[in-house]
Design an enzyme around this catalytic site. Structure first.
Site, short mmCIF file in Angstrom:
data_model
loop_
_atom_site.label_atom_id
_atom_site.label_comp_id
_atom_site.label_asym_id
_atom_site.label_seq_id
_atom_site.Cartn_x
_atom_site.Cartn_y
_atom_site.Cartn_z
N ASP A 109 -0.44 -6.40 4.00
CA ASP A 109 -0.80 -5.31 4.89
C ASP A 109 -1.82 -4.37 4.25
O ASP A 109 -1.71 -4.05 3.06
CB ASP A 109 0.48 -4.54 5.25
N GLU A 146 -4.89 -8.37 5.48
CA GLU A 146 -5.44 -7.55 6.56
C GLU A 146 -6.45 -6.58 5.96
O GLU A 146 -6.08 -5.57 5.37
CB GLU A 146 -4.34 -6.78 7.28
N ASN A 168 0.81 -1.22 0.00
CA ASN A 168 0.00 0.00 0.00
C ASN A 168 0.84 1.27 0.00
O ASN A 168 0.45 2.29 -0.54
CB ASN A 168 -0.93 0.01 1.21
N HIS A 183 -6.86 -0.35 1.83
CA HIS A 183 -6.39 1.01 1.56
C HIS A 183 -5.68 1.13 0.23
O HIS A 183 -5.24 2.22 -0.14
CB HIS A 183 -5.45 1.47 2.69
N ASP A 232 1.51 6.77 -0.16
CA ASP A 232 0.74 5.69 -0.79
C ASP A 232 1.23 5.42 -2.21
O ASP A 232 1.54 6.34 -2.97
CB ASP A 232 -0.74 6.06 -0.84
#
Length: 537
Positions: A236, A272, A138, A240, A206
């Site tokens: 992870d 996640e 991410n 997002h 990001d």
């Protein structure tokens, strides 16, 4: 049989003998199930141990955990019954947590060398332990060369000159815009008019996963680690990738899954997606093996509610219903999905605090977590009831190997960690006490490993058992059905009529008791002390 598997089998059998003693079975009438061999199945339904290397075990005397420290504790991990390890980020990073990576194909010098990692992979393989590592797709560190190069490029643009990926490919690796977006998650690039997105932190820009060049970079990174022998990845912050866009996140994960499985078909990946069940269940459509089950975790999750709240909506019957509900929600998206139950992890306060340091409740929380179907995850230190809450660093405190501060291998923990006072003895002390939290965890994992249906079985609730303190479920796998009964009453012994003729079981396969009391079966009646679990098969 390979030497490593022989050692694993011996370790589990020794664990079974210890379980006999701690469950009151060392006398002449010790239950026969304790001598039964563990059923070894080489698949991705495992019992995983999450390790924050920094705080785990120090091999070189600098008080920082390292990879050689993990190697030195593999026998402990194996003997406890774990057959999978998840390492939190091990790549170079300027932070203590290392989720802001500066080099995706190297080992952080604090943790050792790539040679140390190679040894760890080899030693895990000898023991039948699958090793997965954290992979952060991410965002990168703001110190990553991709990002610093892009920022330097933007800073040197002349008046009226527009950025171009042809001039600087790294410009497209991140989400840059010209002009202030007036958002707390966007940050200015130096003194320029350009801003970049950083949903978690200014230090974690990001990544733009719409950029095919950056996807190609990550493919090479994944290929590198798979060639090194890792068994897969923990992914992870997957929700997002594209904030609030589930379908695009699922597409990105499908790309990851397809690429990884094209190289290592039996690789295991767990994502996640920190969200409610109805959201994270959708992510299974990506093909990723597992997503963490947040329904049962944390201080307000189902496990905590079951053991610390009152009322019909939080009793043992509600726990059974929740097991079935989550299973069915996941299978709507993929029949072969592997749930990933956990109770706490590095982002959450430790379970001992949720249970108000009640040792019996801590033990039962272990049983409720570890005996769930899927791949069960346990955070290091939970097996001894460690303390840790408040700021993030406190949740990643040193593994409490010994009560002696100067004991070899003890780490100092993150520099900004507040002093943590553990309420339960160290591991070395608990290993000597067969009534300890550690031995309860070990026995619970042993029970899971002896009965493959526990991890792999399809769950059904036994609706004819209506006592609000009793969870009664079946698990069916490979044509075999077992039954689990949980007495979740804090104080009452329970007698449960459970006809063998009706249910088709022939033996008591094992049991757990928070107080060490005996579970008995006679004439179709199961007598269970408070806070106990029994398996019938």
């Amino acid at each position: 049989m390979k030497q490593g598997k022989k050692k694993l089998l011996v370790a589990w059998l020794l664990a079974g003998l210890l379980a006999v003693c701690s469950l009151g079975g060392c006398g002449e009438k010790g239950p026969e199930w304790l001598s039964r061999e563990v059923v070894e199945i080489d698949d991705n339904y495992r019992t995983w141990y999450e390790i924050f290397v920094y705080s785990f075990y120090d091999s070189d005397g600098d008080q920082v955990g390292d990879l050689q420290g993990v190697v030195s504790k593999l026998d402990y991990i194996e003997e406890t019954g774990f057959n999978g390890i998840w390492l939190m980020p091990i790549m170079p990073s300027p932070s203590y947590h290392k989720y802001d990576v500066t080099d995706y194909t190297a080992i952080d010098p604090e943790y050792g060398t790539m040679e140390d990692f190679d040894v760890l992979v080899e030693e895990c393989g000898k023991r039948g332990i699958k090793l997965i590592i954290d992979l952060v797709l991410n965002h990168t560190s703001s110190e990553h060369p991709w990002f610093t190069t892009a920022c330097e490029y933007l800073a040197q643009l002349g008046e009226g000159q527009e950025p171009s990926a042809a001039d600087c490919p790294y410009y497209e690796y991140y989400n840059f815009v010209k002009g202030d977006p007036s958002s707390t998650t966007w940050y200015r690039v130096g003194n320029t008019d350009y801003y970049y997105e950083g949903a978690f932190s200014e230090r974690m820009p990001d990544v733009n996963l719409d950029c095919q060049a950056v996807r190609k970079e990550f493919e090479e990174i994944m290929s590198f680690w798979l060639a090194k022998g890792v068994g897969g990845f923990r992914l992870d912050a997957v929700k997002h990738f594209y904030a609030g866009m589930t379908s695009k996140n699922v597409e990105a994960l499908a790309w990851v899954n397809d690429y990884v499985k094209s190289i290592t078909p039996d690789a295991y990946m767990v994502g996640e997606c920190w969200d409610g069940m109805m959201t994270y269940a959708q992510y299974y459509a990506s093909g990723i093996d597992s997503f963490f089950n947040f329904e049962f975790a944390d201080s307000a999750g189902i496990i905590t509610k079951t053991l610390t709240y009152s009322g019909e909506t939080n009793n043992a019957q509600a726990y059974a219903k929740a097991l079935v509900r989550v299973q069915n929600a996941i299978r709507e998206y993929r029949e072969d999905a592997i749930d990933a139950p956990f109770f706490v992890n590095h982002d959450l306060a430790r379970a001992a605090g949720y249970m108000r340091y009640d040792e019996r409740k801590i033990k039962m929380s272990a049983a409720l977590n570890v005996l769930m179907s899927g791949s069960a995850f346990v955070y290091y230190g939970e097996e001894i009831g460690m303390t840790g809450s408040g700021r993030d660093e406190n949740k990643r405190a040193p593994m409490y190997w010994s009560g002696e501060a100067e004991e070899k291998g003890m780490t100092r923990g993150p520099l900004d960690m507040e002093p943590q006072e553990n309420q339960f003895p160290s591991l070395s002390e608990q290993m000597e006490n067969e009534a300890s939290i550690y031995h309860f965890y070990k026995e619970t994992i042993l029970l899971r490993n002896q009965n493959p249906e526990i991890a792999r079985g399809t769950v059904a609730r036994l609706e004819d058992i209506t006592d609000g303190d009793i969870t009664a479920i079946s698990k069916t796998y490979d044509g075999k059905t077992i039954y689990l009964l949980y007495n979740l009453s804090e104080t009452e012994e329970k007698s449960i009529t459970f006809p063998a003729e009706q249910y088709g079981y022939t033996e008591m396969a094992g049991y757990l008791s928070a107080d060490g009391g005996e579970v008995t079966l006679q004439d179709d009646v199961v007598i269970m002390p408070s806070y106990s679990v029994v398996v019938l098969r």
